[in-house]
Design a protein around this motif. Sequence first.
Motif, PDB file in Angstrom:
ATOM      1  N   ALA A  38      -1.397  34.710  86.104  1.00 56.67           N
ATOM      2  CA  ALA A  38      -2.171  33.726  85.354  1.00 56.67           C
ATOM      3  C   ALA A  38      -1.574  32.313  85.352  1.00 56.67           C
ATOM      4  O   ALA A  38      -2.298  31.344  85.567  1.00 56.67           O
ATOM      5  N   PRO A  39      -0.278  32.142  85.111  1.00 53.89           N
ATOM      6  CA  PRO A  39       0.225  30.768  84.997  1.00 53.89           C
ATOM      7  C   PRO A  39       0.184  29.948  86.279  1.00 53.89           C
ATOM      8  O   PRO A  39       0.604  28.806  86.265  1.00 53.89           O
ATOM      9  N   LEU A  40      -0.290  30.506  87.377  1.00 51.15           N
ATOM     10  CA  LEU A  40      -0.417  29.694  88.588  1.00 51.15           C
ATOM     11  C   LEU A  40      -1.861  29.612  89.083  1.00 51.15           C
ATOM     12  O   LEU A  40      -2.137  28.957  90.088  1.00 51.15           O
ATOM     13  N   PHE A  76      -1.531  40.482  79.882  1.00 50.99           N
ATOM     14  CA  PHE A  76      -0.198  40.942  79.471  1.00 50.99           C
ATOM     15  C   PHE A  76      -0.042  42.442  79.665  1.00 50.99           C
ATOM     16  O   PHE A  76       1.040  42.915  80.004  1.00 50.99           O
ATOM     17  N   PHE A 103      17.220  34.851  83.624  1.00 53.05           N
ATOM     18  CA  PHE A 103      16.365  33.885  84.326  1.00 53.05           C
ATOM     19  C   PHE A 103      17.185  32.778  84.969  1.00 53.05           C
ATOM     20  O   PHE A 103      16.755  31.638  85.038  1.00 53.05           O
ATOM     21  N   PRO A 143      -2.393  27.724  80.474  1.00 49.47           N
ATOM     22  CA  PRO A 143      -1.003  27.918  80.901  1.00 49.47           C
ATOM     23  C   PRO A 143      -0.737  27.476  82.345  1.00 49.47           C
ATOM     24  O   PRO A 143       0.373  27.038  82.648  1.00 49.47           O
ATOM     25  N   ALA A 144      -1.749  27.535  83.220  1.00 51.21           N
ATOM     26  CA  ALA A 144      -1.514  27.137  84.613  1.00 51.21           C
ATOM     27  C   ALA A 144      -1.257  25.630  84.693  1.00 51.21           C
ATOM     28  O   ALA A 144      -0.313  25.167  85.337  1.00 51.21           O
ATOM     29  N   GLN A 163      14.537  22.162  89.340  1.00 51.83           N
ATOM     30  CA  GLN A 163      14.889  22.881  88.119  1.00 51.83           C
ATOM     31  C   GLN A 163      16.391  22.886  87.905  1.00 51.83           C
ATOM     32  O   GLN A 163      17.162  22.870  88.858  1.00 51.83           O
ATOM     33  N   LYS A 222       5.921  35.876  76.722  1.00 53.04           N
ATOM     34  CA  LYS A 222       5.302  37.151  76.390  1.00 53.04           C
ATOM     35  C   LYS A 222       5.190  38.071  77.599  1.00 53.04           C
ATOM     36  O   LYS A 222       5.270  39.290  77.466  1.00 53.04           O
ATOM     37  N   GLN A 223       5.021  37.516  78.776  1.00 53.52           N
ATOM     38  CA  GLN A 223       4.794  38.366  79.939  1.00 53.52           C
ATOM     39  C   GLN A 223       6.068  39.075  80.384  1.00 53.52           C
ATOM     40  O   GLN A 223       6.018  40.089  81.072  1.00 53.52           O
ATOM     41  N   GLY A 224       7.223  38.542  80.002  1.00 54.30           N
ATOM     42  CA  GLY A 224       8.487  39.196  80.366  1.00 54.30           C
ATOM     43  C   GLY A 224       8.772  39.095  81.853  1.00 54.30           C
ATOM     44  O   GLY A 224       8.226  38.249  82.550  1.00 54.30           O
ATOM     45  N   SER A 225       9.627  39.982  82.308  1.00 54.37           N
ATOM     46  CA  SER A 225      10.009  39.947  83.719  1.00 54.37           C
ATOM     47  C   SER A 225       9.536  41.230  84.388  1.00 54.37           C
ATOM     48  O   SER A 225      10.096  42.289  84.165  1.00 54.37           O
ATOM     49  N   PRO A 226       8.481  41.134  85.220  1.00 54.00           N
ATOM     50  CA  PRO A 226       7.882  42.345  85.791  1.00 54.00           C
ATOM     51  C   PRO A 226       8.813  43.109  86.728  1.00 54.00           C
ATOM     52  O   PRO A 226       8.656  44.299  86.936  1.00 54.00           O
ATOM     53  N   ASN A 256       8.253  31.853  89.093  1.00 49.05           N
ATOM     54  CA  ASN A 256       8.778  30.876  88.131  1.00 49.05           C
ATOM     55  C   ASN A 256       8.763  29.465  88.681  1.00 49.05           C
ATOM     56  O   ASN A 256       8.645  28.504  87.943  1.00 49.05           O
ATOM     57  N   MET A 287       0.765  42.882  83.235  1.00 44.89           N
ATOM     58  CA  MET A 287       2.159  42.558  83.498  1.00 44.89           C
ATOM     59  C   MET A 287       3.077  43.722  83.120  1.00 44.89           C
ATOM     60  O   MET A 287       3.999  44.070  83.852  1.00 44.89           O
ATOM     61  N   LEU A 308      -3.017  36.989  73.140  1.00 44.35           N
ATOM     62  CA  LEU A 308      -1.862  36.121  72.956  1.00 44.35           C
ATOM     63  C   LEU A 308      -1.712  35.740  71.489  1.00 44.35           C
ATOM     64  O   LEU A 308      -0.651  35.891  70.891  1.00 44.35           O
ATOM     65  N   ALA A 332      13.303  26.251  85.332  1.00 47.82           N
ATOM     66  CA  ALA A 332      11.905  26.599  85.616  1.00 47.82           C
ATOM     67  C   ALA A 332      11.399  27.703  84.694  1.00 47.82           C
ATOM     68  O   ALA A 332      10.211  27.815  84.433  1.00 47.82           O
ATOM     69  N   ALA A 333      12.320  28.539  84.199  1.00 43.86           N
ATOM     70  CA  ALA A 333      11.908  29.618  83.304  1.00 43.86           C
ATOM     71  C   ALA A 333      12.245  29.273  81.861  1.00 43.86           C
ATOM     72  O   ALA A 333      12.204  30.131  80.979  1.00 43.86           O
ATOM     73  N   SER A 340      15.853  40.625  83.561  1.00 44.83           N
ATOM     74  CA  SER A 340      15.667  39.264  84.073  1.00 44.83           C
ATOM     75  C   SER A 340      16.970  38.606  84.478  1.00 44.83           C
ATOM     76  O   SER A 340      16.963  37.581  85.135  1.00 44.83           O
ATOM     77  N   GLN A 400      15.319  42.289  88.327  1.00 40.03           N
ATOM     78  CA  GLN A 400      14.431  41.338  88.977  1.00 40.03           C
ATOM     79  C   GLN A 400      15.250  40.394  89.848  1.00 40.03           C
ATOM     80  O   GLN A 400      16.284  39.899  89.423  1.00 40.03           O
ATOM     81  N   THR A 425       3.109  32.056  77.101  1.00 37.36           N
ATOM     82  CA  THR A 425       2.661  33.073  78.060  1.00 37.36           C
ATOM     83  C   THR A 425       3.858  33.635  78.795  1.00 37.36           C
ATOM     84  O   THR A 425       4.029  34.840  78.959  1.00 37.36           O
ATOM     85  N   TYR A 426       4.690  32.710  79.233  1.00 42.51           N
ATOM     86  CA  TYR A 426       5.857  33.108  80.000  1.00 42.51           C
ATOM     87  C   TYR A 426       6.757  34.038  79.190  1.00 42.51           C
ATOM     88  O   TYR A 426       7.233  35.070  79.673  1.00 42.51           O
ATOM     89  N   ARG A 444       5.529  46.107  85.489  1.00 44.42           N
ATOM     90  CA  ARG A 444       6.956  46.383  85.273  1.00 44.42           C
ATOM     91  C   ARG A 444       7.206  47.887  85.258  1.00 44.42           C
ATOM     92  O   ARG A 444       8.161  48.376  85.857  1.00 44.42           O
TER      93      ARG A 444
END
Lengths: 364, 577, 265
Positions: free
Chosen positions: B94-96, A83, C235, C147-148, B311, C224-228, B301, A86, C4, C164-165, C232, B295, C221-222, A90
């Motif tokens: 990580a999620p992928l 995190f 989303f 999470p994956a 989706q 918390k990680q936000g939008s890099p 996603n 990440m 987390l 998806a988000a 967003s 973004q 996870t999603y 950003r």
Amino acid sequence: MAEHGNGDSTAVVKAGDGTSGGYAIDNPGLPPHRPRLADVDEKAAKRSERQVAAMFIVSIIGTLMFFVGYFAVARMDQFDDYFEGMTALRVQNTLIGVGTALAMLGIGLGIVHWAKTLMPDHEVTEARKPLRTEADRAEAEEIVTGIIEETQIKRRPLLRNTMIAAALLAPLPAVVLFRDLDRTEDFGVERMRHSLWDEGVRLVRDPTGTPIRASDLTIGSAMHVIPENLREIESHGDRLAEKAKAVVLLMRLNPDDLKEPTPGREDWGHDGIIACSKVCTHVGCPVALYERHTHHLLCPCHQSTFDASEEFKVTFGPAGRPLPQLPITVDDEGFLIARSDFTEPVGPTYWERGHTDPEGDFPA
Amino acid sequence: MSASKQTYTEDEYLEVNEYQPKSNTGRIANYVDTRVGGTSMVREFGRKVFPDHWTFMFGEVALYSFIITVISGAFLTFWFDPSMATTRYSGSYAPLQGLEMSMAYATSLELSFDVRGGLFMRQLHHWGALMFVLAMSVHMIRVFFTGAFRKPRELNWVVGASLLILGLGAGFTGYSLPDEVLSGNGLRIIDGMLKAIPVVGTYTSFFLFGGEFPGNEVIPRLYALHIFIIPALLLILIAVHLFMVVMHKHTQYPGPGRTERNVVGYPIGPVYAAKAGGFFFIVLGVLSLLAGTFQINALWNYGPYDPSPVQAGTQPDWYIGWFDGVLRIMPGFIGNIPLEFVLPTPWGGNAIATPVLVPMIPITLLLLGVFVWPWLETWITGDKREHHLLDRPRNAPTRTAFGVAMVVWYLVMWGAASSDLMATHFALSLNDVIYWLRAAFFLGPIIAYILTKRICLALQRKDREVALHGHEAGVIEVSADGEFHEKHKLPNEYELWTLVSYEAPAPSGPRPNAKGKITALEKLRARLNRIWFEDRVVPVSREEYLEVMSHHGHGPAALEAAESRQAITAGSSTDHR
Amino acid sequence: MKALSQKRRHPFAFVALLLLGLLLTGGLYAAATTVNQAQASNTPDGFSSEQVEEGERLFVANCATCHGMNAEGSDAGPSLVGVGAASVEFQVGTGRMPMQMQGPQAQQKPPQFNEEQTTQLAAYVASLGAGPGIPDDEWLDVDQGDPARGGELFRINCAMCHNAAGAGGALTEGKYAPSLHGVDAVHIYTAMTTGPQNMPVFNDANIPPEDKRDIIAFLKTYEKQGSPGGFSLGFLGPVSEGLLIWTLGLALLVGSMVWLTSRSS
């Protein structure tokens, strides 16, 4: 106020009234030039100069900001904590982006401000040249006719006709060259009629591949299903192509909610469990949105709506056919299996879809 | 007369060697000119005049956005691998991690997370692409509504329209490259649409995908189109487009001092060049700002492409939206009657995918209409003259109304692509949104046409009113006998010229051809011509103007102004036009 | 992934409070076997008779109008026999029940009952017949989730409705799948087991508790990680991007164009 009425009666002139002519006044020419503050006041000019320089300095700051973003913020893979990485990404993206923006805007706004306030702002009039003169055109015509005459093409139609024929035929090889864009062995439309489903093929969960017992589904359940033999295909591309025809949505309704099946389809379900192709009959998106009380299946791409309780008939949207249903039953071990392949090609309508089935796989 | 037959004297050949440059710039120019002859270009362009108006800059935005996407795109190619070979993802996201995916998707993720500045460049590329098509669209709308496509610029209009279509192609092929679920489903829709094409559709799809959808081939093929074939065509057409702009010289808005025979504006050097050059940096700055703070296409996603997932909110980029929207509003059934059918043939029958084919009709009509419009308009109006002065949109009410109707038609189709988001964000029923859009598809353009035409005519009447009686000054005067007047301020001659210098001819009836016969086509033309011109507001005529001015009784100040203007116009009335 | 759990407090705070409440009233929060969660938590053993009685009182006062005096259902509301404690936890815990008015579907709003009362109502409903129970906190511990894998399951089973988000999406005739951002783990879990409104049921035979935990881990996870890449834009994908370029993007450029071509004073 009476004079004000003068214009009104003529405001909209209907057809047939031909009062059109010269303009009310003559073109008065360019308005007199109005000097800018910076033209007459050296102080104002000096001020503009300072403003432009300030913008260029902002640009320099922006470039420095980019470097800070690029070098001072570590790359994501250098962080132990995902995190934090990440967040760093950003921050980095913002610094790089805003830095570049300032660098560019500083230069751009500076130059434009310079041009606006300090460079000459007298409007200039330039005459338009006629595109081509009459004489040029006549001469060109003469040259072309001369060239054509010298080739003798008009006098010798055999030459002309055979040349046209050759020229028409010559590009065809270029088209034929593209034939091998599709090099698959089972080239042709027949393959579109078949999927991996066949009698006795087990229904397994996507993506885990575990087989499904009838009791695994409670009323209102929905499951995304693939044929068990899909996982035997080695090549990723081939697997996806087969999966694209074989994906199935399995759901269990209260048997009382199911409408009377059409003759020949009575045993396609099992105790309220029914299965349909997930590929929309419109243009092929996965129809995966299942509403368990209304029994609606909705396609998220173009909103075609199908009714699961009435053999997946279309109730709304652009789809032109019901979703193909997969006949299913239960094997000796209690796992759900297919009774056969789909009885019609899945997915969007294609030109050859109506052809007589040469192998007689599908009932008329 | 002709260059090919001209002979030169020996002195002329030697003259170049005798030229003695006076400055460093001169020396460089001399060096270049004696080798490639560049100074004639400087002579031609150095002080070439360009008119200055903010609406003339959308074309520049398009050009600059294109350059920016080419540069950022070139950066992306160093990391992106357009391969459908599979790999297991092991990058930073990580999620992928650990999932099987194509190299195309894996390297897109690498670009986003493991290349510093990669995410920024990806976002800059994508925002730049959106801006490229946007700027081209707005530029086309500006050219249409001001009549800049008229003779001699018809061919350049066609080049521009081709550029727009190539832009859509460039955008869509790029959108599909990362090989994730969102764009994969987009390709699946393309596959479905291709298959609907009678006779050749199914095989076209096989050839594009190298077999059945999705196959192993499509990403590298789209990549070749995206980075080579389409950009090359774009570059060529942009060059042609700009060449023609220079050749024709830019159009200008009507106004004092502007005529069909001149161009009024700023010379390229230095003002226009500085402004245009500076503007490139501004466009790049604005796009960088977007890329750094908003973004776009968060492709992590969506996950690797797989035919099963989809989706909510599956949409294309905005410029493909109208294709998607028109597919959404087409019904598959009317009542219980399916629109799709099988055409009986000796070999069993061929399927006609009506619900996919019918939506292609409005799209084809609109695109085709764009291409033929300049000739269609000339045919209807019979106006074959050159036009370098633009129309104020209100002074071409029928064209403006028709254009707005077409824009509304486009907007309905475009908006329909977000029907699901309209439903969720305005708490509406998805089905109701579609029903309303279906109604708007038919009624929207008609209402827009009528309203726009009325508004144009009203604005023209307002112009007349101002020309003859001036602006309402907001001051109420009481005359000696107690009558109330609102004081009017008459426009100066420069404003007046803009208000009165336009044409509004009456409809012309059908004309017999050489054989003295009025053909059916000519009758149609005459009818369209009547529709075009029948509602019109004639410009103020000279007689009318002088008449009103001599009877003006607004008050001493206004009268004085009127008299002084009368003196100007009367003085030059003999050589008018 | 340690961070987390340390930073993400809400779901655990909620579960901790729930446990505290149960202990105070003498109840034991049963975790029976973990082999088949659905069967294990079907028994309302974890609730005390006081809770059931108190729950019945609340039910009669607040819910019986629609669901009937004995929760047998009416024209205005379905029978609650056999829906299980999980349904109450989801519907009442997210404020969807009691419903404000009839509509295409119940809206989320601030909960009308506190946690103790929600538990009592759950105890009462669970006593009416076997149904999905409240999950063991083992299955809500996102630290143990992958999470994956959860993301893959989410895309196949959930993203078609919820986006998806997890931003939500439209269903037919005014219904919609809500956004999953900021939803407590326990409510994500109970939504899967009970299938609220028109959502399909994802029982433990379909998506085992481990997989549910993976899905929750993915969502958290999603979240918390936000939008890099910056803001967003909800989303929502290409639509909101298109809207931004046509509004902010165009406005910035038109602004600079007007400034650029205007004469300096």
